[in-house]
Design a protein around this motif. Structure first.
Motif, short mmCIF file in Angstrom:
data_model
loop_
_atom_site.label_atom_id
_atom_site.label_comp_id
_atom_site.label_asym_id
_atom_site.label_seq_id
_atom_site.Cartn_x
_atom_site.Cartn_y
_atom_site.Cartn_z
N GLY A 45 46.21 28.13 -44.24
CA GLY A 45 47.52 27.92 -43.66
C GLY A 45 48.61 27.81 -44.71
N LEU A 46 49.82 28.23 -44.32
CA LEU A 46 50.97 28.12 -45.22
C LEU A 46 51.55 26.71 -45.16
N ILE A 47 51.98 26.21 -46.31
CA ILE A 47 52.61 24.90 -46.41
C ILE A 47 54.12 25.10 -46.50
N ASP A 48 54.86 24.32 -45.73
CA ASP A 48 56.32 24.34 -45.86
C ASP A 48 56.84 22.91 -45.74
N GLU A 49 58.15 22.78 -45.58
CA GLU A 49 58.78 21.46 -45.58
C GLU A 49 58.36 20.60 -44.39
N THR A 50 57.83 21.23 -43.34
CA THR A 50 57.48 20.49 -42.12
C THR A 50 56.00 20.11 -42.06
N THR A 51 55.20 20.56 -43.03
CA THR A 51 53.78 20.24 -43.01
C THR A 51 53.58 18.73 -43.13
N GLU A 52 52.84 18.18 -42.19
CA GLU A 52 52.71 16.72 -42.09
C GLU A 52 51.93 16.13 -43.25
N TYR A 111 46.29 26.79 -52.51
CA TYR A 111 47.35 26.37 -51.59
C TYR A 111 48.46 27.42 -51.60
N ARG A 112 48.92 27.78 -50.43
CA ARG A 112 49.96 28.80 -50.28
C ARG A 112 51.17 28.17 -49.60
N TYR A 113 52.37 28.54 -50.09
CA TYR A 113 53.60 27.91 -49.65
C TYR A 113 54.62 28.93 -49.15
N ASP A 114 55.50 28.46 -48.26
CA ASP A 114 56.53 29.31 -47.66
C ASP A 114 57.91 28.82 -48.12
N ASN A 115 58.68 29.68 -48.81
CA ASN A 115 60.00 29.30 -49.31
C ASN A 115 61.15 29.82 -48.44
N SER A 116 60.86 30.17 -47.19
CA SER A 116 61.87 30.80 -46.32
C SER A 116 63.12 29.94 -46.15
N ARG A 117 62.94 28.64 -45.99
CA ARG A 117 64.10 27.78 -45.71
C ARG A 117 65.10 27.80 -46.87
N ALA A 118 64.61 27.67 -48.09
CA ALA A 118 65.51 27.67 -49.26
C ALA A 118 66.22 29.02 -49.39
N ARG A 119 65.51 30.10 -49.10
CA ARG A 119 66.12 31.43 -49.23
C ARG A 119 67.17 31.67 -48.16
N THR A 120 66.90 31.27 -46.94
CA THR A 120 67.82 31.56 -45.85
C THR A 120 68.97 30.56 -45.75
#
Length: 335
Positions: A132-139, A299-308
């Motif tokens: 699974g991808l980790i982002d700012e909302t991962t608990e 571990y894999r991460y998603d940087n979409s929020r910072a980019r958008t």
């Protein structure tokens, strides 16, 4: 400098990320005050140390922060203690968690317009699925294997949210594993020097996300201008395996890349042995057990929020490695 221009305070300005941020702010014409200890080295700042105002104190001493924030409009809280040594657990908590509480209290008392808090990839949660991808909302899960450093950064975030509830305007950023030139024996420079020595034969089997220190500094500035209060922004570039990272660095330094992958069981044993040696010699362990456990996983991460939302861009690791190799080309690598 016009009277209406904001005056900025940077904590941790003599450190790895803070020095790059301070230089970017000064180059942009910002009036900067740095908060540092009286024994802090100014080497990373170089001539920029003469172009900023200095406030001397300690995060663990609340009064010095109150004095440092007089007349300050905006704060970049970058200072932290990064250590995975068992003997440093209390110090890590005092600096990262208690120190952040002091920063928040001083900012509220001074009535600063905005504070950007620098957290860490370590404070993010872990996905329920292995891929699974980790982002700012991962608990967040307070699992036993989470390091004292990770817990301290998580507690620091809670202090910032406590400040927000009391009226503080503060977005948060979570940088991934930060690469840059740095100084020998510190941060990811230890990885760089291990690879360029040509003696690194094996790497961990896992992987993580990496980011250029220059992009982290730019992301902090973007969060100050466009970040939403109470919102996290993951500042990370690319998801890479440890083998790929070491290979890219080796190619830039013209040395043989590591040929082997260390089994997780052997990695854990090595971490335990390294901590034992460090305890006896009173030094930082080359490999802590918590680090060994993390390095064995991917571990894999998603940087979409910072980019958008912030408009952040991130350099490919090849460009970062080339920059490091160019900067260190005249230095003799550590054996």
């Amino acid at each position: 400098m016009a009277p209406s221009d904001p005056v900025v305070l940077v904590t941790g300005a003599t450190g790895f990320v803070g020095a790059v941020l301070t230089k970017q702010l000064v180059d942009a014409g910002t009036d900067v005050r740095i908060f540092r200890r009286d024994d802090s080295s100014l080497a990373r700042l170089g001539t920029y140390a003469e172009r900023v105002d200095h406030a001397v104190g300690d995060l663990r001493q609340a009064r010095s922060l109150y004095e440092a924030m007089r007349g300050i409009d905006r704060v970049y809280h970058v200072a932290a203690k990064v250590s995975f040594a068992r003997g440093d657990r209390a110090a890590v908590r005092r600096v990262n968690a208690d120190g952040t509480a002091h920063v928040v209290n001083a900012a509220l008392e001074a009535g600063v317009d905005r504070l950007v808090h620098t957290s860490s990839i370590a404070a993010l949660g872990r996905p329920p699925e292995p891929d699974g991808l980790i982002d700012e909302t991962t608990e967040w899960q307070g699992l036993p294997h989470r390091s004292a450093y990770a817990r301290s950064k998580r507690r620091a975030e809670l202090e910032v949210h406590r400040g927000i509830a009391e009226g503080l305007d503060a977005p948060l950023v979570n940088p991934s594993l930060v690469f840059g030139v740095g100084e020998p024996g510190t941060n990811t420079r230890r990885i760089v020097d291990a690879v360029r020595s040509g003696w690194l034969l094996a790497v961990p089997p896992g992987g993580t996300n990496v980011v250029d220190v220059r992009d982290v500094a730019a992301g902090l500035r973007a969060a100050m201008h466009r970040g939403e209060t109470g919102r996290r922004y993951f500042l990370g570039g690319e998801n890479r395996s440890w083998k790929t990272l070491a290979t890219v660095l080796a190619e830039e330094f013209g040395v043989r890349p590591p040929r082997y992958t260390v089994p997780p069981s052997l990695l854990n044993v090595g971490g335990a042995l390294a901590e034992g040696v460090a305890a006896i010699t009173r030094t930082q362990p080359v490999l802590a057990r918590t680090t060994a456990r993390t390095a064995a996983r991917t571990y894999r991460y998603d940087n979409s929020r910072a980019r958008t939302e912030l408009g952040c861009t991130f350099r490919p690791f090849e460009e970062t490695a080339r920059h490091i190799a160019d900067a260190l080309s005249d230095e003799v690598p550590n054996a």
